[in-house]
Design an enzyme around this catalytic site. Structure first.
Site, mmCIF file in Angstrom:
data_model
loop_
_atom_site.group_PDB
_atom_site.id
_atom_site.type_symbol
_atom_site.label_atom_id
_atom_site.label_comp_id
_atom_site.label_asym_id
_atom_site.label_seq_id
_atom_site.Cartn_x
_atom_site.Cartn_y
_atom_site.Cartn_z
ATOM 1 N N LYS A 26 7.252 -2.582 4.169
ATOM 2 C CA LYS A 26 6.767 -1.258 3.753
ATOM 3 C C LYS A 26 7.818 -0.161 3.936
ATOM 4 O O LYS A 26 7.519 0.928 4.415
ATOM 5 C CB LYS A 26 5.493 -0.878 4.505
ATOM 6 C CG LYS A 26 4.314 -1.797 4.237
ATOM 7 C CD LYS A 26 3.062 -1.267 4.904
ATOM 8 C CE LYS A 26 1.878 -2.183 4.680
ATOM 9 N NZ LYS A 26 0.649 -1.685 5.298
ATOM 10 N N LYS A 225 -8.770 -0.503 1.299
ATOM 11 C CA LYS A 225 -7.392 -0.992 1.178
ATOM 12 C C LYS A 225 -6.472 -0.166 2.075
ATOM 13 O O LYS A 225 -6.766 0.981 2.393
ATOM 14 C CB LYS A 225 -6.903 -0.900 -0.283
ATOM 15 C CG LYS A 225 -7.866 -1.492 -1.316
ATOM 16 C CD LYS A 225 -8.165 -2.949 -1.078
ATOM 17 C CE LYS A 225 -9.199 -3.460 -2.064
ATOM 18 N NZ LYS A 225 -9.735 -4.781 -1.699
ATOM 19 N N ASP A 226 -5.372 -0.768 2.426
ATOM 20 C CA ASP A 226 -4.413 -0.129 3.315
ATOM 21 C C ASP A 226 -3.900 1.173 2.711
ATOM 22 O O ASP A 226 -3.683 1.269 1.502
ATOM 23 C CB ASP A 226 -3.247 -1.095 3.559
ATOM 24 C CG ASP A 226 -2.341 -0.615 4.675
ATOM 25 O OD1 ASP A 226 -2.830 0.105 5.560
ATOM 26 O OD2 ASP A 226 -1.157 -0.964 4.651
ATOM 27 N N LYS A 227 -3.687 2.184 3.554
ATOM 28 C CA LYS A 227 -3.190 3.467 3.047
ATOM 29 C C LYS A 227 -1.759 3.347 2.527
ATOM 30 O O LYS A 227 -1.478 3.741 1.397
ATOM 31 C CB LYS A 227 -3.261 4.532 4.142
ATOM 32 C CG LYS A 227 -2.646 5.861 3.682
ATOM 33 C CD LYS A 227 -2.728 6.933 4.743
ATOM 34 C CE LYS A 227 -2.083 8.222 4.228
ATOM 35 N NZ LYS A 227 -2.149 9.327 5.192
#
Length: 668
Positions: A26, A225-227
């Site tokens: 990320k 969902k993931d930020k």
């Protein structure tokens, strides 16, 4: 504790013996792409932004029908109710049906009235006689009077910030008392695909609801969902026109909506098979390139230990499983994680100021503070003021903490190659004799009280649809001799009143760890049933998980600002002019868009402003870093996982390093 580490929550082991390598997870949020997989196995993508023509045509027909009708009787009835002046205002407004059908800013304000019963009668008149008009109440010319506003019920884009004060309402969305009747032939739920960048699901839906003037509870979705990602998922909204929602695309930044259709049922948590991940690891360095390929191949073949990832345990100074342990012990004050904010409030007495200090996404903290305003010192009541799904996250986090430790002990003691006596396994279809029912199969619809990963996960929610029909049994000698079951069938329980523990040493791990935390897994320790494991049904979870449709490739790059995986929005942009906020050249479009917006339209709210600032800072930093970049290597992975499985745990198996945000920031 500054931040939770993997070893703190039982994440200890690996499947592969291969050496790890370095890679940054990320580095850009677009390096982590998530596409939901629905119950039919379809990967959800955003492919269209337009409202369906049949829906648009239906709305045009409705406008034509309104124009053809004679409203003289209704106007005269209203004149008798409200007077000649207001009757003429209504007549003028109705005469504009054709010309303002798509303009929600044209309205009339009726004469001031101090009589609440009269205003109620006016509201009801429009609700019963002129359903294509909508009303609300605003402040009158003096403090004792109010006025009723009337406009066409064509929606509101929420361009003015909401306010509780009537005098500040401006173009605040009107209430629902004048909502039109819904066509019988059209499903009551608008289903659409939500695409978002660097925003979590609740944040994105909260913004849409504010712009549309509808409550967040009007939306339904299968999982969060993931930020820090780019994600696409299905969402439903109750009695919402596609044209209203599609019109927001021109104003939204980092969010897009499309692929509209009407359905008869709304989505609820758990209605998904899983998620399709496209993950790019940047700045990959290994002793030899062959190590990278061998590790990726091994991950696809053997899978990974199905741990609950660090997201499950929060990012604050107090991990959620520790708060969960305090709740299970009945230590309500110890579970209160907002003590500093509360102390500031007690010292200053500035309630509004204290609440302003808290970001709106801190839902739990704000709920507790509101409760302390009314009942100082009542810690249990304050905890119960937190939304149920959020407050149950703490107890579920403790269940996950126990599960992780049990999974590590299972691997350390018995290995990764075969089942052993006392293991729990999902039953084969032909063998349903001495099985134990999965907790979520015991009671229809009971999953509301079981494990739901709805707040912190990068995956969504517990695999309710799959678990409800599963049966488990304890491995005996006959099973081992017959070789009926493999390592892939092994499950471990999440503690509850309706689960069975493994009948080997792994079962003792649960009770031993709980005892260390002064918690009983068989008896309630207080009178609050909600925060008691004995009042939860429990669940089962596979110990080992293999990714489906696994693909990988090595890439070379020099500019870290160049995306290495295509998002849904970038795919749409190839075939359409890039005029809306998106990923590529996002910063320049944001600047242009902001300059061209009317003053009152700039920055819909603090959420949008924060997102813009964060995006610009990130791109400025990356641009500076990329100036002197040499050629680097990236590993791009694509795979599908069932819901409640953590993609970060698959990455951990590859890298053999921590998946914590803090660790990868140091690499960055």
């Amino acid at each position: 504790m500054s931040s939770v580490e993997e070893s703190d929550v039982g994440i200890l082991c690996y499947i592969s013996k291969l050496p790890g390598f370095c890679g940054i997870l990320k580095q850009r949020y677009s390096d982590f792409i998530v596409n939901e997989v629905d119950l039919e196995g379809n990967v959800v993508h955003l492919t269209s932004l337009e409202a369906p023509s049949e829906i648009a045509d239906e709305e045009k027909v409705k406008i034509a029908d309104l124009q053809d009708k004679d409203y003289a009787p209704e106007i005269e009835s209203f004149r008798a109710l409200a007077g000649d002046s207001d009757g003429e205002k209504l007549k003028s407004l109705i005469a504009q049906i054709g010309s303002v059908a798509n303009n929600d800013k044209d309205s009339i304000v009726l004469s001031p009235s101090c009589d609440k019963s009269h205003r109620t009668a006016v509201h009801n008149f429009f609700k019963e006689r002129l359903k294509f008009l909508v009303t609300d109440t605003v402040d009158g010319p003096d403090s004792s009077s109010k006025c009723i506003r009337v406009r066409f019920n064509t929606g509101n884009n929420g361009t003015v910030k909401n306010s509780r004060k009537r005098k500040d309402r401006g173009n605040k969305p009107y209430d629902s008392r004048g909502s039109d009747s819904w066509p019988e032939h059209m499903g009551k739920f608008l289903r659409f695909n939500l695409y978002k960048e660097n925003k979590d699901t609740q944040e994105a839906l909260g913004l849409l609801g504010k712009m549309l003037g509808i409550q967040p509870r009007s939306f339904g979705f299968a999982g969060t969902k993931d930020k820090r990602s780019v994600s696409t998922q299905r969402v439903t909204a109750f009695k919402l026109r596609a044209s209203r929602l599609a019109a927001l695309n021109e104003k939204l930044i980092g969010i897009k909506v499309g692929n509209f259709c009407h359905v008869n049922e709304g989505l609820v948590l758990g209605q998904l098979q899983g998620n399709r991940f496209t993950i790019t690891l940047r700045s990959v360095i290994a002793e030899a390139e062959d190590i990278i390929g061998a590790s990726a191949t091994a991950l696809g073949k053997n899978g990974f230990i199905n741990y609950f990832g660090l997201q499950r345990f929060g990012s604050s100074s107090i991990p959620t499983h520790q708060i969960g342990a305090a709740l299970l012990r009945g230590e309500w004050e110890a579970a209160d994680a907002t003590r500093k904010v509360r102390e500031y409030y007690k010292e200053s007495g500035d309630t509004e100021g204290t609440l302003r200090q808290l970001p709106r996404y801190l839902v739990a903290e704000r709920a507790i503070l509101h409760c302390f305003q009314k009942s100082p010192g009542n810690y249990l009541q304050a905890l119960l003021a937190i939304p149920r799904t959020l407050r149950m996250m703490f107890v579920h986090s403790y269940q996950s903490y126990l599960w992780n430790h049990a999974a590590s002990m299972r691997v350390q003691k018995y290995g990764i190659h075969q089942v052993v006596l006392g293991d729990l396994v999902y039953c084969n279809e032909q063998d349903i004799t001495t099985e134990v029912r999965s907790s979520q199969d015991c009671e229809e619809g009971s999953y509301n009280d079981t494990l739901i990963d709805c707040i912190l996960d990068d995956v969504s929610v517990a695999d309710i649809s799959g678990v409800k029909s599963k049966l488990v049994k304890v491995i005996d000698e006959e099973d081992i001799l017959a070789e009926k079951y493999t390592i892939d069938d092994i499950v471990l329980p999440l503690p509850g009143s309706r689960i069975t523990y493994p009948l080997n040493d792994i079962g003792k791990v649960y009770h031993g760890l709980a005892k260390q935390d002064a918690i009983s897994l068989t008896e309630s320790m207080h009178n609050s049933k909600e925060f008691s494991i004995t009042n939860m049904t429990g669940a089962y979870r596979r110990v080992f998980q293999k990714p489906k449709d696994f693909e990988w490739e090595l890439l070379k790059y020099t500019d870290i600002n160049v995306p290495l995986a295509e998002t849904d929005w970038e795919s749409i942009s190839k075939s359409h002019p890039v005029t809306l906020g998106g990923n590529s050249d996002h910063k320049e479009r944001c600047k242009l868009k902001t300059c061209c917006m009317p003053k009152e339209d700039k920055f819909e709210n603090e959420v949008e402003l924060s997102a813009k600032i964060e995006l610009e800072r990130e791109e400025d930093t990356q641009l500076e870093e990329s100036k002197n970049q040499k050629s680097q290597m990236a590993l791009k992975l694509s795979f599908t996982l069932p819901s409640s499985c953590y993609a970060t745990m698959a990455i951990r198996e590859l890298l053999k390093t921590s998946t914590s945000v803090a660790f990868h920031k140091t690499l960055n």
